[in-house]
Design an enzyme around this catalytic site. Structure first.
Site, short mmCIF file in Angstrom:
data_model
loop_
_atom_site.label_atom_id
_atom_site.label_comp_id
_atom_site.label_asym_id
_atom_site.label_seq_id
_atom_site.Cartn_x
_atom_site.Cartn_y
_atom_site.Cartn_z
CB CYS A 155 40.35 34.46 37.27
SG CYS A 155 41.16 35.14 38.74
CG ASP A 157 45.62 32.97 38.80
OD1 ASP A 157 46.62 32.63 38.13
OD2 ASP A 157 45.41 32.58 39.96
CG HIS A 223 41.16 29.92 38.38
ND1 HIS A 223 42.22 29.69 39.24
CD2 HIS A 223 40.79 31.20 38.58
CE1 HIS A 223 42.48 30.80 39.91
NE2 HIS A 223 41.63 31.73 39.53
CB CYS A 234 39.84 31.56 42.34
SG CYS A 234 39.72 33.28 41.84
ZN LIG Z 1 41.24 33.58 40.28
#
Ligand SMILES: [Zn+2]
Length: 498
Positions: A155, A157, A223, A234
């Site tokens: 991701c 992130d 995640h 997420c």
């Molecule tokens: Zn995420």
């Protein structure tokens, strides 16, 4: 000034960002007790984390000190001395000169210092290779496992930005990484990369010859947060872990189907789905069965493996873990995949045991910054040097249109982190290019400028309030040199940075 002069205090709280409520932490385990953990790697990695993140965390306290000096006689000299001592560089005079007339533009200074700190850490990464090593051995290992290329999509992130070098302990060089919000990678783009890889195997015999019976392995990493599942999971999947896992698996399957349907003659790829607990960096691996199917409900937990192997002394770690993996798979009533896949997954789990120990030892078993605390947004193509957790929010994209959703998520995160406190959002726009291709640099520069313009249009209200600054950079991947700065909006009149 050389990059190794980056000021290096350990990361501390008090950066002005939100502090979180204390959480119940898992029992502290002293590092170095686990027989499979590599303490020397952990020591090397924590030194790097402290050095780089410490440099970013030092910016706000330093600017607060400067702000307190602004009415002093000889302000410019005093400020420069302070910045030199605390941050290891000097500010452009133009940002200080007229401060007695209009006041200090702390927002602009904050963005400029963030960009300069990033530029220095990036240069240090490419010139000195602080995290490099083990590339050839890794390539030989994966080929033994039956793969020629590992392509990982975590991701976007920032809490997953360290997944390659830290969480999985893989060398970043041979592993392809493309981050997307929610790990929802672009299937067409992946197909293109797959074709390119197979062509290189035919024509250049890299990473290995096309007649070798190896496959392309695509990995997706979703995640979750066990401590705050409803807040720190997420964002792209509304904190719903099952949804995040299922969506990533669906994307993986679509990629495989795409390869199989588009290219006949038995062309296929292998897939792997991994979940990451961003509180403590422990992974769970959804090992495929013998037919390549992955079960969302069934996974092998590295945390459980950590406990199970605490007493496993005097044995070969990879073999011990492979046996454990087979046992777990069979206990789940599932067939065991090929030996190569088991061996590769065992290598990932082994690396993750060291990371679990790392978080226990250096972060008290659970990160203090469970939520977003990134320092800047990185967008475009590149950023191999970002290997640290919670430093950068990534948005890989060629044009704003195709990556708009990822960028919107990033701007939303930084509206909370920076804009709400009066600070601009620093965005690094970067395009890597192949210097061997005529005109590639010019095109990369043009792409930077195009993306910059589109970004300013999309977030026009932020720009109007001086709450968005951009640094434009390009990098020649063939020369393997540091990235070059083209423009920096934090400088008055958008002058050259250096
Ligand atoms: Zn995420």
């Amino acid at each position: 000034m050389p990059a190794d002069n980056i000021a290096a205090p350990a990361p501390t709280s008090g950066t002005g960002r939100k502090t979180e409520m204390p959480l119940v932490r898992p029992p502290a385990v002293r590092g170095g007790e686990h027989p499979f953990v590599c303490s020397s790697d952990n020591n090397r990695l924590i030194a790097y984390e402290h050095r780089v993140k410490g440099a970013f965390h030092a910016i706000e306290p330093c600017l607060r000190d400067i702000s307190a000096l602004r009415h002093d006689a000889d302000f410019v000299n005093k400020a420069q001395r302070l910045v030199r001592e605390q941050l290891g560089f000097e500010l452009p005079e133009a940002l200080l000169d007229d401060s007695w007339i209009e006041g200090l533009d702390i927002g602009r200074l904050h963005s400029w210092c963030t960009f300069e700190t990033y530029r220095r850490m990036s240069e240090d990464f490419y010139v000195k290779g602080p995290l490099a090593g083990g590339e050839d051995a890794f390539q030989a290992f994966i080929e033994e496992c039956g793969f020629h290329l590992i392509d990982v999509t975590p991701c976007a992130d920032g809490r997953l930005a360290h997944v390659i070098s830290y969480v999985l302990r893989l060398p970043y060089g041979p592993v392809r990484r493309r981050s997307y919000a929610g790990a929802l990678f672009d299937v067409e783009d992946s197909l293109e990369k797959w074709v390119k890889t197979e062509l290189q195997r035919h024509h250049e015999l890299t990473p290995n010859a096309a007649d070798q019976p190896t496959r392309y392995l695509k990995v997706a990493v979703y995640h979750f947060s066990t401590a705050r599942p409803d807040q720190e999971g997420c964002a792209a999947h509304g904190n719903d872990t099952a949804k995040a896992a299922a969506a990533a698996r669906e994307r993986l399957n679509a990629f495989r189907e795409g390869v199989e349907n588009t290219y006949c003659c038995g062309a296929s790829i292998d897939l792997l789905l991994i979940g990451l607990d961003t509180d403590n960096d422990s992974i769970r691996v959804h090992l495929p069965d013998a037919e390549g199917r992955m079960d969302i409900e069934h996974s092998i937990s590295a945390s459980e493996l950590f406990e199970a192997s605490l007493q496993a002394r005097g044995c070969e770690p990879l073999e011990w873990i492979a046996e454990y993996v087979r046992g777990e798979q069979q206990r789940g009533g599932r067939s065991v995949p090929a030996d190569g896949m088991v061996r590769f997954v065992s290598r990932l789990l082994l690396g993750n045991l060291s990371q679990i120990d790392y978080v226990r030892r250096f972060h008290n078993g659970m990160y203090g910054d469970l939520g977003h605390q990134e320092s800047f947004i990185g967008t475009g193509i590149g950023f191999e040097e970002i290997q640290l957790r919670n430093l950068t929010y990534f948005a890989y994209l060629k044009t704003v249109e195709e990556g708009a959703a990822d960028l919107d998520v990033g701007i939303r995160i930084f509206s909370g982190l920076n804009v709400a406190r009066g600070l601009p959002v620093p965005v690094v726009i970067r395009f890597d290019y192949h210097g061997s291709v005529p005109g590639a640099r010019e095109r990369a520069e043009e792409r930077c400028r195009r993306l910059d313009r589109a970004l300013r249009e999309r977030f026009a209200s932020l720009v109007a309030d001086c709450k968005l600054h951009t640094l434009l950079m390009v990098r020649d991947v063939v020369a393997d040199s540091a990235a070059d700065t083209i423009e920096c909006s934090a400088l008055p009149q958008r002058a050259e940075m250096h």
